[in-house]
Design an enzyme around this catalytic site. Structure first.
Site, PDB file in Angstrom:
ATOM      1  N   GLN A   1     -10.335  -3.883  -2.845  1.00  0.00           N
ATOM      2  CA  GLN A   1     -10.976  -2.711  -2.289  1.00  0.00           C
ATOM      3  C   GLN A   1     -12.519  -3.939  -3.129  1.00  0.00           C
ATOM      4  O   GLN A   1     -13.521  -3.497  -2.726  1.00  0.00           O
ATOM      5  CB  GLN A   1     -11.435  -2.173  -1.746  1.00  0.00           C
ATOM      6  CG  GLN A   1     -12.950  -0.832  -1.675  1.00  0.00           C
ATOM      7  CD  GLN A   1     -12.786  -1.081  -0.222  1.00  0.00           C
ATOM      8  OE1 GLN A   1     -12.461  -1.073   1.070  1.00  0.00           O
ATOM      9  NE2 GLN A   1     -14.018  -1.990  -0.205  1.00  0.00           N
TER      10      GLN A   1
ATOM     11  N   ARG B   1       1.131  -0.921   0.016  1.00  0.00           N
ATOM     12  CA  ARG B   1       0.043   0.036  -0.165  1.00  0.00           C
ATOM     13  C   ARG B   1       0.514   1.767  -0.457  1.00  0.00           C
ATOM     14  O   ARG B   1       1.686   1.770   0.569  1.00  0.00           O
ATOM     15  CB  ARG B   1      -1.121   0.166   1.263  1.00  0.00           C
ATOM     16  CG  ARG B   1      -1.820   1.291   0.959  1.00  0.00           C
ATOM     17  CD  ARG B   1      -2.786   1.546   2.628  1.00  0.00           C
ATOM     18  NE  ARG B   1      -3.454   1.014   2.172  1.00  0.00           N
ATOM     19  CZ  ARG B   1      -4.747   0.840   2.334  1.00  0.00           C
ATOM     20  NH1 ARG B   1      -5.057   2.068   3.598  1.00  0.00           N
ATOM     21  NH2 ARG B   1      -6.409   0.294   2.235  1.00  0.00           N
TER      22      ARG B   1
ATOM     23  N   ARG C   1     -14.570  -7.599   3.184  1.00  0.00           N
ATOM     24  CA  ARG C   1     -12.136  -7.577   2.493  1.00  0.00           C
ATOM     25  C   ARG C   1     -11.430  -8.657   3.252  1.00  0.00           C
ATOM     26  O   ARG C   1     -11.078  -9.154   1.623  1.00  0.00           O
ATOM     27  CB  ARG C   1     -12.208  -5.626   3.506  1.00  0.00           C
ATOM     28  CG  ARG C   1     -12.822  -4.887   2.696  1.00  0.00           C
ATOM     29  CD  ARG C   1     -12.132  -4.216   1.495  1.00  0.00           C
ATOM     30  NE  ARG C   1     -10.900  -4.903   1.382  1.00  0.00           N
ATOM     31  CZ  ARG C   1     -10.311  -3.509   1.466  1.00  0.00           C
ATOM     32  NH1 ARG C   1      -9.427  -2.350   2.395  1.00  0.00           N
ATOM     33  NH2 ARG C   1      -8.968  -4.142   0.935  1.00  0.00           N
TER      34      ARG C   1
ATOM     35  N   CYS D   1     -16.295   2.587   1.134  1.00  0.00           N
ATOM     36  CA  CYS D   1     -14.915   1.702   1.588  1.00  0.00           C
ATOM     37  C   CYS D   1     -14.567   2.024   2.577  1.00  0.00           C
ATOM     38  O   CYS D   1     -13.685   1.081   3.949  1.00  0.00           O
ATOM     39  CB  CYS D   1     -13.869   2.579   0.185  1.00  0.00           C
ATOM     40  SG  CYS D   1     -12.935   3.379   0.484  1.00  0.00           S
TER      41      CYS D   1
ATOM     42  N   ASP E   1     -16.912   8.382  -0.733  1.00  0.00           N
ATOM     43  CA  ASP E   1     -15.810   7.761  -0.084  1.00  0.00           C
ATOM     44  C   ASP E   1     -15.288   9.042   0.401  1.00  0.00           C
ATOM     45  O   ASP E   1     -15.546  10.134  -0.156  1.00  0.00           O
ATOM     46  CB  ASP E   1     -14.681   7.219  -1.048  1.00  0.00           C
ATOM     47  CG  ASP E   1     -13.654   6.625  -0.202  1.00  0.00           C
ATOM     48  OD1 ASP E   1     -12.650   6.983   0.989  1.00  0.00           O
ATOM     49  OD2 ASP E   1     -12.677   6.907  -1.403  1.00  0.00           O
TER      50      ASP E   1
ATOM     51  N   HIS F   1      -7.430   0.758  -6.186  1.00  0.00           N
ATOM     52  CA  HIS F   1      -7.473  -0.216  -5.075  1.00  0.00           C
ATOM     53  C   HIS F   1      -8.606  -1.341  -4.969  1.00  0.00           C
ATOM     54  O   HIS F   1      -9.421  -1.066  -4.693  1.00  0.00           O
ATOM     55  CB  HIS F   1      -8.433   0.581  -3.405  1.00  0.00           C
ATOM     56  CG  HIS F   1      -8.590   0.673  -2.535  1.00  0.00           C
ATOM     57  ND1 HIS F   1      -7.795  -1.176  -2.244  1.00  0.00           N
ATOM     58  CD2 HIS F   1      -9.257   0.708  -1.345  1.00  0.00           C
ATOM     59  CE1 HIS F   1      -8.065  -0.834  -1.221  1.00  0.00           C
ATOM     60  NE2 HIS F   1      -8.869   0.289  -0.195  1.00  0.00           N
TER      61      HIS F   1
HETATM   62  N1  NVA Z   1      -9.575   6.879  -1.081  1.00  0.00           N
HETATM   63  C1  NVA Z   1      -9.246   6.991  -0.412  1.00  0.00           C
HETATM   64  C2  NVA Z   1      -9.525   5.189  -0.070  1.00  0.00           C
HETATM   65  C3  NVA Z   1      -8.977   4.822   1.367  1.00  0.00           C
HETATM   66  C4  NVA Z   1      -9.569   3.604   1.739  1.00  0.00           C
HETATM   67  C5  NVA Z   1      -7.848   7.526   0.483  1.00  0.00           C
HETATM   68  O1  NVA Z   1      -6.955   7.061  -0.806  1.00  0.00           O
HETATM   69  O2  NVA Z   1      -7.370   7.906   1.202  1.00  0.00           O
HETATM   70  N1   CP Z   2     -10.744   0.568   2.765  1.00  0.00           N
HETATM   71  C1   CP Z   2     -10.060   0.116   3.224  1.00  0.00           C
HETATM   72  O1   CP Z   2      -8.405   0.506   2.579  1.00  0.00           O
HETATM   73  O2   CP Z   2      -9.866   0.533   4.676  1.00  0.00           O
HETATM   74  P1   CP Z   2      -8.070   0.667   4.966  1.00  0.00           P
HETATM   75  O3   CP Z   2      -7.567   2.512   5.000  1.00  0.00           O
HETATM   76  O4   CP Z   2      -8.673   0.688   6.612  1.00  0.00           O
HETATM   77  O5   CP Z   2      -7.715  -0.082   4.815  1.00  0.00           O
END
Ligand code: NVA
Ligand code: CP
Length: 331
Positions: free
Chosen positions: A138, A108, A318, A273, A232, A135
């Site tokens: 997800q 990540r 998930r 998400c 989101d 992602h």
């Molecule tokens: N768009 C958000 C998703 C978090 C799971 C981010 O990248 O922070």
């Molecule tokens: N939805 C998601 O990816 O959550 P986290 O950022 O907690 O991993």
């Protein structure tokens, strides 16, 4: 079921066929049943995986850890402060080392290029646990949750994403909807629409699958005939906090609230998400309230705590879907 993706990386759903995506979701449903029935499934005993996180996480990290342990694997977690990657050791060298120690790598972070390079240099499957662009894990959870609601065939169902329609989650929703033949609607201000190049790729997929893609800055149009309302956070990880003011001004009209969900089909569900700013119960939520007077951002409690909300089931999914990806790529 004819799914053979052994040894492959999972970097973006653009690399996967509709049949492969479909089979991964079916496999996840099977793993969910096993888990619910308390039937052990330590099918990858003896294997080891590493989780590299350059951004924070709750669901993704925990899902990978629980899924790996359920499958009998060992797991190492590395956060940004505890590896040499990028600081004292190049990405390529790190990947070569990890590929010798581990059977697979979760990443990540920021650039999609990094996850691609990890796959290129490590020689083992690499799973994208979120980048600035995509992602993909997800999406499997989102589609499993939708199937649990609407049945196996999601073709023709309308999913609308309200908000920053060019963020990683929205980009990936457009891809998965195109692959599985849904009607995808990106609903947000014109300056936050997805990049033309990605839209072009998705249009080509849609031409094969019968999916439809729609782009609108009108929230009522987004909600019309909608089966799945999705939103989101308005500012994603890695974006500077100075952008909050502009984002709030741009995205306020796209908040998923009682009035908006009332314009969708009565059978519609709400997905997110997570994490979500639905109240003032976080430090950021409280700061935003003090500065801008907003009790909630992308979704209100009326929806988040209402009868159409499915985001916690989605969060559980998930784990089951990540387990399917681990098993299918490492078996
Ligand atoms: N768009 C958000 C998703 C978090 C799971 C981010 O990248 O922070
Ligand atoms: N939805 C998601 O990816 O959550 P986290 O950022 O907690 O991993």
């Amino acid at each position: 079921m004819g799914l053979d993706i052994r040894g492959r990386s999972f970097l973006t759903l653009l690399d996967y066929s509709p049949e492969e995506i479909d089979s991964l979701i079916d496999l996840a449903a099977e793993f969910k049943n096993l888990k619910r029935a308390g039937i052990a499934h330590r099918r990858l005993e003896g294997k080891q995986i590493v989780l590299l996180f350059e951004k924070t996480s709750t669901r993704t990290r925990c899902s990978f850890e629980v899924a790996a342990r359920d499958l009998g694997m060992g797991v190492t977690f590395l956060d940004p402060g505890s590896s040499q990657m990028g600081k004292k050791e190049s990405l390529a060298d790190t990947a070569k080392v990890l590929g010798r120690l581990y059977d697979g790598i979760e990443y990540r972070g920021y650039s999609q290029r990094v996850v691609e390079d990890l796959a290129k240099y490590s020689g083992v499957p690499v799973w994208n646990g979120l980048t600035d662009d995509f992602h993909p894990t997800q999406m499997l959870a989102d589609m499993l949750t939708a199937r649990e609601e609407f049945g196996h065939d999601l073709r023709g169902r309308k999913l609308t994403f309200f908000g920053d329609a060019r963020n990683n989650v929205a980009n990936s929703l457009m891809v998965v909807c195109a692959k599985l033949g849904l009607r995808y609607c990106a609903c947000g201000p014109k300056e936050l629409m997805p990049a033309g190049e990605l839209v072009g790729k998705c249009r080509a997929v849609a031409a094969e699958t019968g999916a439809e893609l729609e782009f609108t800055d009108d929230p009522a149009q987004g909600a019309k005939d909608c089966d799945i309302l999705y939103t989101d956070i308005w500012l994603s990880m890695g974006e500077p906090a100075e952008l909050w003011e502009r984002r709030i001004a741009l995205l306020r009209p796209y908040q998923v609230n009682g009035a908006l969900i009332a314009k969708a089909k009565p059978t519609a569900i709400f997905l997110h998400c997570l994490p979500a700013f639905h109240d003032r119960g976080t430090t950021v939520g409280e700061e935003i309230y003090e500065k801008y007077g907003l009790e909630a951002m992308e979704v209100t409690d009326e929806v988040f705590l209402g009868p159409q909300a499915r985001q916690f089931r989605e969060a559980e999914n998930r784990m089951h879907t990540i387990k399917a990806v681990l098993w299918a790529t490492l078996q």
